[in-house]
Design a protein around this motif. Structure first.
Motif, PDB file in Angstrom:
ATOM      1  N   LEU A  90     -25.549 -45.748  -1.954  1.00 17.55           N
ATOM      2  CA  LEU A  90     -25.426 -45.785  -0.487  1.00 17.55           C
ATOM      3  C   LEU A  90     -26.124 -44.564   0.078  1.00 17.55           C
ATOM      4  N   THR A  91     -26.652 -44.714   1.274  1.00 21.12           N
ATOM      5  CA  THR A  91     -27.249 -43.573   1.960  1.00 21.12           C
ATOM      6  C   THR A  91     -26.176 -42.883   2.781  1.00 21.12           C
ATOM      7  N   LYS A  92     -25.921 -41.621   2.459  1.00 20.60           N
ATOM      8  CA  LYS A  92     -24.954 -40.841   3.237  1.00 20.60           C
ATOM      9  C   LYS A  92     -25.702 -40.224   4.406  1.00 20.60           C
ATOM     10  N   ARG A  93     -25.225 -40.550   5.601  1.00 20.68           N
ATOM     11  CA  ARG A  93     -25.812 -40.009   6.816  1.00 20.68           C
ATOM     12  C   ARG A  93     -24.841 -39.009   7.420  1.00 20.68           C
ATOM     13  N   THR A  94     -25.263 -38.338   8.471  1.00 20.03           N
ATOM     14  CA  THR A  94     -24.417 -37.343   9.111  1.00 20.03           C
ATOM     15  C   THR A  94     -24.193 -37.723  10.571  1.00 20.03           C
ATOM     16  N   SER A  95     -22.929 -37.725  10.982  1.00 18.67           N
ATOM     17  CA  SER A  95     -22.586 -38.043  12.369  1.00 18.67           C
ATOM     18  C   SER A  95     -22.883 -36.844  13.257  1.00 18.67           C
ATOM     19  N   ALA A  96     -22.714 -37.034  14.553  1.00 25.24           N
ATOM     20  CA  ALA A  96     -22.961 -35.958  15.515  1.00 25.24           C
ATOM     21  C   ALA A  96     -22.078 -34.743  15.250  1.00 25.24           C
ATOM     22  N   ASP A  97     -20.871 -34.977  14.708  1.00 23.31           N
ATOM     23  CA  ASP A  97     -19.969 -33.851  14.437  1.00 23.31           C
ATOM     24  C   ASP A  97     -20.159 -33.267  13.036  1.00 23.31           C
ATOM     25  N   GLY A  98     -21.158 -33.784  12.310  1.00 24.05           N
ATOM     26  CA  GLY A  98     -21.473 -33.235  10.994  1.00 24.05           C
ATOM     27  C   GLY A  98     -20.771 -33.905   9.825  1.00 24.05           C
ATOM     28  N   SER A  99     -19.911 -34.887  10.096  1.00 20.72           N
ATOM     29  CA  SER A  99     -19.192 -35.550   8.997  1.00 20.72           C
ATOM     30  C   SER A  99     -20.023 -36.701   8.424  1.00 20.72           C
ATOM     31  N   PRO A 100     -19.798 -37.035   7.158  1.00 23.70           N
ATOM     32  CA  PRO A 100     -20.575 -38.098   6.534  1.00 23.70           C
ATOM     33  C   PRO A 100     -20.194 -39.480   7.083  1.00 23.70           C
ATOM     34  N   VAL A 101     -21.207 -40.316   7.284  1.00 20.75           N
ATOM     35  CA  VAL A 101     -21.010 -41.702   7.723  1.00 20.75           C
ATOM     36  C   VAL A 101     -21.944 -42.598   6.919  1.00 20.75           C
ATOM     37  N   TYR A 102     -21.606 -43.883   6.899  1.00 21.77           N
ATOM     38  CA  TYR A 102     -22.322 -44.840   6.069  1.00 21.77           C
ATOM     39  C   TYR A 102     -22.612 -46.097   6.884  1.00 21.77           C
ATOM     40  N   LEU A 103     -23.709 -46.744   6.595  1.00 20.25           N
ATOM     41  CA  LEU A 103     -24.112 -47.952   7.294  1.00 20.25           C
ATOM     42  C   LEU A 103     -23.276 -49.132   6.801  1.00 20.25           C
ATOM     43  N   VAL A 104     -22.622 -49.816   7.719  1.00 22.44           N
ATOM     44  CA  VAL A 104     -21.736 -50.926   7.379  1.00 22.44           C
ATOM     45  C   VAL A 104     -22.467 -51.978   6.540  1.00 22.44           C
ATOM     46  N   GLU A 105     -23.690 -52.317   6.930  1.00 21.46           N
ATOM     47  CA  GLU A 105     -24.448 -53.343   6.212  1.00 21.46           C
ATOM     48  C   GLU A 105     -24.658 -52.977   4.740  1.00 21.46           C
ATOM     49  N   GLU A 106     -24.969 -51.713   4.466  1.00 19.74           N
ATOM     50  CA  GLU A 106     -25.149 -51.271   3.081  1.00 19.74           C
ATOM     51  C   GLU A 106     -23.848 -51.410   2.288  1.00 19.74           C
ATOM     52  N   VAL A 107     -22.743 -51.035   2.916  1.00 23.81           N
ATOM     53  CA  VAL A 107     -21.443 -51.126   2.250  1.00 23.81           C
ATOM     54  C   VAL A 107     -21.099 -52.578   1.970  1.00 23.81           C
ATOM     55  N   ARG A 108     -21.296 -53.442   2.947  1.00 18.95           N
ATOM     56  CA  ARG A 108     -21.014 -54.876   2.743  1.00 18.95           C
ATOM     57  C   ARG A 108     -21.870 -55.453   1.623  1.00 18.95           C
ATOM     58  N   ASP A 109     -23.133 -55.039   1.552  1.00 15.62           N
ATOM     59  CA  ASP A 109     -24.008 -55.512   0.480  1.00 15.62           C
ATOM     60  C   ASP A 109     -23.473 -55.093  -0.885  1.00 15.62           C
ATOM     61  N   LEU A 110     -22.996 -53.845  -0.992  1.00 11.57           N
ATOM     62  CA  LEU A 110     -22.447 -53.376  -2.270  1.00 11.57           C
ATOM     63  C   LEU A 110     -21.148 -54.091  -2.617  1.00 11.57           C
ATOM     64  N   ILE A 111     -20.334 -54.363  -1.610  1.00 13.77           N
ATOM     65  CA  ILE A 111     -19.094 -55.114  -1.861  1.00 13.77           C
ATOM     66  C   ILE A 111     -19.445 -56.489  -2.421  1.00 13.77           C
ATOM     67  N   ALA A 112     -20.425 -57.143  -1.815  1.00 11.25           N
ATOM     68  CA  ALA A 112     -20.835 -58.467  -2.288  1.00 11.25           C
ATOM     69  C   ALA A 112     -21.386 -58.406  -3.710  1.00 11.25           C
ATOM     70  N   GLU A 113     -22.151 -57.356  -3.979  1.00 11.60           N
ATOM     71  CA  GLU A 113     -22.752 -57.188  -5.295  1.00 11.60           C
ATOM     72  C   GLU A 113     -21.707 -56.898  -6.376  1.00 11.60           C
ATOM     73  N   THR A 114     -20.744 -56.048  -6.044  1.00 15.13           N
ATOM     74  CA  THR A 114     -19.782 -55.603  -7.047  1.00 15.13           C
ATOM     75  C   THR A 114     -18.471 -56.376  -7.021  1.00 15.13           C
ATOM     76  N   GLY A 115     -18.201 -57.067  -5.922  1.00 14.60           N
ATOM     77  CA  GLY A 115     -16.917 -57.754  -5.782  1.00 14.60           C
ATOM     78  C   GLY A 115     -15.768 -56.779  -5.569  1.00 14.60           C
ATOM     79  N   HIS A 116     -16.095 -55.547  -5.212  1.00 14.92           N
ATOM     80  CA  HIS A 116     -15.108 -54.476  -5.082  1.00 14.92           C
ATOM     81  C   HIS A 116     -14.396 -54.552  -3.736  1.00 14.92           C
ATOM     82  N   ARG A 117     -13.122 -54.803  -3.745  1.00 16.31           N
ATOM     83  CA  ARG A 117     -12.306 -54.837  -2.519  1.00 16.31           C
ATOM     84  C   ARG A 117     -11.043 -54.054  -2.759  1.00 16.31           C
ATOM     85  N   LYS A 118     -10.441 -53.646  -1.648  1.00 17.75           N
ATOM     86  CA  LYS A 118      -9.165 -52.925  -1.716  1.00 17.75           C
ATOM     87  C   LYS A 118      -8.084 -53.880  -2.181  1.00 17.75           C
TER      88      LYS A 118
END
Length: 119
Positions: A90-118
């Motif tokens: 995943l690409t870790k990006r930085t929010s305006a306040d400096g905290s890490p954020v992630y693109l929802v689409e990338e996360v959903r793609d990885l969930i689909a690929e790995t089948g990883h759910r809570k």
């Protein structure tokens, strides 16, 4: 016992308490949904809406969210999001306040690929 056995070492005391409360809520909901609904209603009246999962929250694919928000809104553990980013999946990006954020689409793609759910 040495060290802290808590599996989410970056959690604050409040986050730990909320995880424990959500665990009890999930157990109660599976055993007695009516009682759980009554308690959810009451705590919501007290302004504690965080306890009840928001099933209708569907973030847009282009949104950038924190690992915690992804855990709640998409259903993948925050620890998995962080691990995927650390491994370069995943690409870790930085929010305006400096905290890490992630693109929802990338996360959903990885969930689909790995089948990883809570759980």
């Amino acid at each position: 016992m040495t060290g802290d056995p808590w599996p989410w070492p970056t959690d604050t005391q409040l986050e730990r308490a909320r995880r424990v409360a959500r665990s009890y809520r999930e157990a109660l909901e599976s055993l007695n949904p009516g009682v759980c609904e009554n308690i959810d209603r009451k705590v919501t009246e007290f302004g504690q809406e965080w306890i009840k999962p928001e099933l209708d929250m569907a973030p847009e694919a282009w949104e950038l969210l924190s690992a915690r928000d992804l855990e709640v809104m998409v259903g993948v553990p925050a620890s998995s999001v962080r691990a995927w980013a650390a491994k370069g999946r995943l690409t870790k990006r930085t929010s305006a306040d400096g905290s890490p954020v992630y693109l929802v689409e990338e996360v959903r793609d990885l969930i689909a690929e790995t089948g990883h759910r809570k759980r």
